[in-house]
Design an enzyme around this catalytic site. Sequence first.
Site, PDB file in Angstrom:
ATOM      1  N   ASP A   3       0.938  -1.137   0.029  1.00 13.68           N
ATOM      2  CA  ASP A   3      -0.024   0.120  -0.035  1.00 13.68           C
ATOM      3  C   ASP A   3       0.935   1.378  -0.002  1.00 13.68           C
ATOM      4  OD1 ASP A   3      -3.242   0.556   1.058  1.00 13.68           O
ATOM      5  OD2 ASP A   3      -1.991   2.026   0.989  1.00 13.68           O
ATOM      6  N   SER A  26     -12.303   3.298  -1.234  1.00 18.51           N
ATOM      7  CA  SER A  26     -11.804   4.435  -2.252  1.00 18.51           C
ATOM      8  C   SER A  26     -11.486   4.025  -3.629  1.00 18.51           C
ATOM      9  CB  SER A  26     -10.706   5.297  -1.403  1.00 18.51           C
ATOM     10  OG  SER A  26      -9.732   4.614  -1.182  1.00 18.51           O
ATOM     11  N   VAL A  27     -11.218   2.771  -3.544  1.00 18.40           N
ATOM     12  CA  VAL A  27     -10.722   2.175  -5.013  1.00 18.40           C
ATOM     13  C   VAL A  27     -11.646   1.143  -5.309  1.00 18.40           C
ATOM     14  CG1 VAL A  27      -9.109   1.139  -6.430  1.00 18.40           C
ATOM     15  CG2 VAL A  27      -8.198   2.664  -4.522  1.00 18.40           C
ATOM     16  N   HIS A  32     -10.249  -5.490  -3.322  1.00 14.60           N
ATOM     17  CA  HIS A  32      -8.783  -5.712  -2.601  1.00 14.60           C
ATOM     18  C   HIS A  32      -8.990  -6.066  -1.328  1.00 14.60           C
ATOM     19  CE1 HIS A  32     -10.201  -1.350  -2.291  1.00 14.60           C
ATOM     20  NE2 HIS A  32      -9.288  -1.348  -1.145  1.00 14.60           N
TER      21      HIS A  32
HETATM   22  P1  5GP Z   1      -9.784   1.174   0.284  1.00 15.47           P
HETATM   23  O1  5GP Z   1      -9.936   2.584   0.922  1.00 15.47           O
HETATM   24  O2  5GP Z   1     -10.384   1.192  -1.052  1.00 15.47           O
HETATM   25  O3  5GP Z   1     -10.130   0.100   1.217  1.00 15.47           O
HETATM   26  O4  5GP Z   1      -8.312   0.974   0.021  1.00 15.47           O
HETATM   27  C1  5GP Z   1      -7.513   1.696  -0.959  1.00 15.47           C
HETATM   28  C2  5GP Z   1      -6.068   1.620  -0.629  1.00 15.47           C
HETATM   29  O5  5GP Z   1      -5.176   1.519  -1.714  1.00 15.47           O
HETATM   30  C3  5GP Z   1      -5.870   2.516   0.619  1.00 15.47           C
HETATM   31  O6  5GP Z   1      -4.984   1.962   1.473  1.00 15.47           O
HETATM   32  C4  5GP Z   1      -4.846   3.362  -0.575  1.00 15.47           C
HETATM   33  O7  5GP Z   1      -3.551   4.031   0.365  1.00 15.47           O
HETATM   34  C5  5GP Z   1      -4.231   2.366  -1.464  1.00 15.47           C
HETATM   35  N1  5GP Z   1      -3.713   3.212  -2.591  1.00 15.47           N
HETATM   36  C6  5GP Z   1      -4.641   4.202  -3.385  1.00 15.47           C
HETATM   37  N2  5GP Z   1      -3.779   4.411  -4.426  1.00 15.47           N
HETATM   38  C7  5GP Z   1      -2.511   3.770  -4.558  1.00 15.47           C
HETATM   39  C8  5GP Z   1      -1.567   3.670  -5.443  1.00 15.47           C
HETATM   40  O8  5GP Z   1      -1.530   4.154  -6.376  1.00 15.47           O
HETATM   41  N3  5GP Z   1      -0.642   2.634  -5.344  1.00 15.47           N
HETATM   42  C9  5GP Z   1      -0.677   1.862  -4.127  1.00 15.47           C
HETATM   43  N4  5GP Z   1       0.220   1.189  -3.790  1.00 15.47           N
HETATM   44  N5  5GP Z   1      -1.667   1.852  -3.292  1.00 15.47           N
HETATM   45  C10 5GP Z   1      -2.736   2.860  -3.383  1.00 15.47           C
END
Ligand code: 5GP
Length: 110
Positions: free
Chosen positions: A28, A91-92, A96
């Site tokens: 991450d 957020s993505v 995952h």
């Molecule tokens: P969510 O909030 O969707 O559960 O987790 C998304 C995760 O993706 C977050 O922990 C964020 O730090 C990580 N993330 C977002 N953009 C990138 C990126 O460009 N590269 C990597 N390695 N992690 C990312």
Amino acid sequence: MTIFQKIINREIPASIVYEDDLILAFRDIQPQAPVHILVIPKKPITNLAAMSEQDCAVLGHLMFHISQIAQAEGLTDYRVVTNNGAGAGQSVFHLHFHLLGGRAFGWPPG
Ligand code: 5GP
């Protein structure tokens, strides 16, 4: 296209820790623990709610490899989290699983 699809496509860099035909694991970019690895299916499933029965094998495969990666990282105690939907912190929008380890975790989670 999501940022994770761009990582799969090698359009943006990531610190990849494991890859095979079905899944990809990378660190991450904003780690919330000493070990914070994201494990994703290469198939663009939006989130857990969007999985279909056809995805059971790939997600079983993914879970097995989370345990293998945790072991390779020297973790015995760790947390695996998926945030399903914006209200839960997603957020993505490419499914995952967060593998978090290397520190103690509270419960209930925030
Ligand atoms: P969510 O909030 O969707 O559960 O987790 C998304 C995760 O993706 C977050 O922990 C964020 O730090 C990580 N993330 C977002 N953009 C990138 C990126 O460009 N590269 C990597 N390695 N992690 C990312």
